[in-house]
Scaffold this motif. Structure first.
Motif, PDB file in Angstrom:
ATOM      1  N   GLY A  45       0.832  -1.682   0.211  1.00  0.00           N
ATOM      2  CA  GLY A  45      -0.304   0.336  -0.095  1.00  0.00           C
ATOM      3  C   GLY A  45       0.610   1.070  -0.046  1.00  0.00           C
ATOM      4  O   GLY A  45       1.061   2.438   0.814  1.00  0.00           O
ATOM      5  N   GLU A  68       1.121  -1.953  -4.580  1.00  0.00           N
ATOM      6  CA  GLU A  68      -0.197  -0.722  -4.555  1.00  0.00           C
ATOM      7  C   GLU A  68      -1.563  -0.987  -5.694  1.00  0.00           C
ATOM      8  O   GLU A  68      -0.824  -2.100  -6.718  1.00  0.00           O
ATOM      9  CB  GLU A  68       0.507   0.593  -4.943  1.00  0.00           C
ATOM     10  N   ASP A  95      -3.425  -6.398  -5.644  1.00  0.00           N
ATOM     11  CA  ASP A  95      -4.046  -6.605  -4.094  1.00  0.00           C
ATOM     12  C   ASP A  95      -3.571  -7.393  -3.443  1.00  0.00           C
ATOM     13  O   ASP A  95      -3.234  -8.346  -3.624  1.00  0.00           O
ATOM     14  CB  ASP A  95      -5.636  -6.864  -4.681  1.00  0.00           C
ATOM     15  N   ALA A  96      -3.571  -7.127  -1.892  1.00  0.00           N
ATOM     16  CA  ALA A  96      -1.800  -7.618  -0.995  1.00  0.00           C
ATOM     17  C   ALA A  96      -2.313  -8.563  -0.147  1.00  0.00           C
ATOM     18  O   ALA A  96      -2.128  -9.890  -0.456  1.00  0.00           O
ATOM     19  CB  ALA A  96      -1.449  -6.477  -0.226  1.00  0.00           C
ATOM     20  N   ASN A 114       2.666   1.176   5.722  1.00  0.00           N
ATOM     21  CA  ASN A 114       2.528   2.703   5.961  1.00  0.00           C
ATOM     22  C   ASN A 114       1.183   3.472   6.277  1.00  0.00           C
ATOM     23  O   ASN A 114       0.299   3.303   4.989  1.00  0.00           O
ATOM     24  CB  ASN A 114       3.045   3.847   5.127  1.00  0.00           C
ATOM     25  N   THR A 192       5.911   9.394   4.734  1.00  0.00           N
ATOM     26  CA  THR A 192       5.233   9.172   4.123  1.00  0.00           C
ATOM     27  C   THR A 192       4.631  10.127   3.253  1.00  0.00           C
ATOM     28  O   THR A 192       4.529  11.429   4.225  1.00  0.00           O
ATOM     29  CB  THR A 192       3.873   7.793   3.399  1.00  0.00           C
ATOM     30  N   TYR A 194       1.197  10.527   3.363  1.00  0.00           N
ATOM     31  CA  TYR A 194       0.406  10.626   4.822  1.00  0.00           C
ATOM     32  C   TYR A 194       0.918  10.940   6.007  1.00  0.00           C
ATOM     33  O   TYR A 194       0.287  11.431   6.774  1.00  0.00           O
ATOM     34  CB  TYR A 194      -0.881   8.620   5.003  1.00  0.00           C
TER      35      TYR A 194
END
Ligand code: SAM
Length: 215
Positions: A45, A68, A95-96, A114, A192, A194
């Protein structure tokens, strides 16, 4: 993360040599992709990639893979990496949930999470990246002695994440409820996107580091 449908993002990603298009084929062989045997770190992500690129620059002897889910976000990371190319970075759009298809047992040294999406509804708890379900997936490919590092400004998500550790093979080796005020844990911290935004608003940043419990 706000998503805009950026026209052409899928085409740009498909044409990019920085993106690994069939990551399952490299399961157990990531060192061949990087052309060397080096510690492997992944960020799940990664968003627009500020942390990943900063870490790759700070740690040239480690290889980094950014994962991602969304093309429109990955595109921003590609643009960043194209502007400042680095041999020790690769990007994957996936998608993880399917991450165990991509890494073999013992292949990854460090997992970074994160500001993961909070998925606030209880019924979506298993989609949270620090959930017990994801911790079990990470266990399947993290090296012995490997670690997981998670940071967020979302207290509810962090409290949930701390609880979930009890349902896993991991234990908390270090924890901070105000990372930026913690001189030990914030050493070498790369912010990061964010983190910069929310710490700028005065929010404390929470962080834990996990390792497997000793037998
Ligand atoms: N890590 C970045 C930061 O701290 O600035 C971005 C944080 S953003 C809130 C969460 C990111 O995780 C988004 O870009 C989202 O698309 C991505 N993401 C969420 N769930 C994911 C999943 N299951 N697999 C891969 N990426 C995911």
């Amino acid at each position: 993360m706000r998503l805009k449908n950026i026209p052409g993002s899928r085409e740009t990603i498909a044409a990019s040599e920085l993106v690994i298009h069939e990551p399952e084929k490299l399961k157990g062989k990531w060192s061949e992709e990087f052309g060397r045997k080096a510690p492997l770190a992944i960020e799940i992500g990664m968003g627009k990639g500020r942390f990943l690129m900063g870490m790759a620059e700070q740690n040239p002897d480690t290889d980094f893979i950014g994962i991602e889910k969304y093309s429109s976000v990955l595109l921003r990371a590609i643009q960043k990496l194209e502007a400042k190319p680095r041999d020790n970075v690769r990007l994957v759009r996936m998608d993880a949930e399917y991450i165990t298809d991509v890494f073999a047992p013992g292949e990854v040294d460090i997992i970074y999470l994160n500001f993961s999406d909070p998925w606030p509804k209880d019924r979506h708890a298993k989609r949270r990246l620090p959930s017990r379900q994801f911790l079990a997936r990470y266990d399947s490919f993290l090296k012995p002695g490997g670690r997981i590092e998670f940071k967020t400004d979302n207290r509810e998500l962090f409290d949930f994440a701390v609880e979930e550790v009890n349902e896993s093979v991991f234990e908390i080796k270090a924890i901070s409820y105000d990372l930026h005020a913690d001189s030990v844990m914030s050493e070498g911290n790369i912010m990061t996107e964010y983190e910069e935004k929310f710490s700028g608003l005065g929010n404390p940043i929470y962080k834990y580091i996990l390792e497997r419990k000793k037998a």
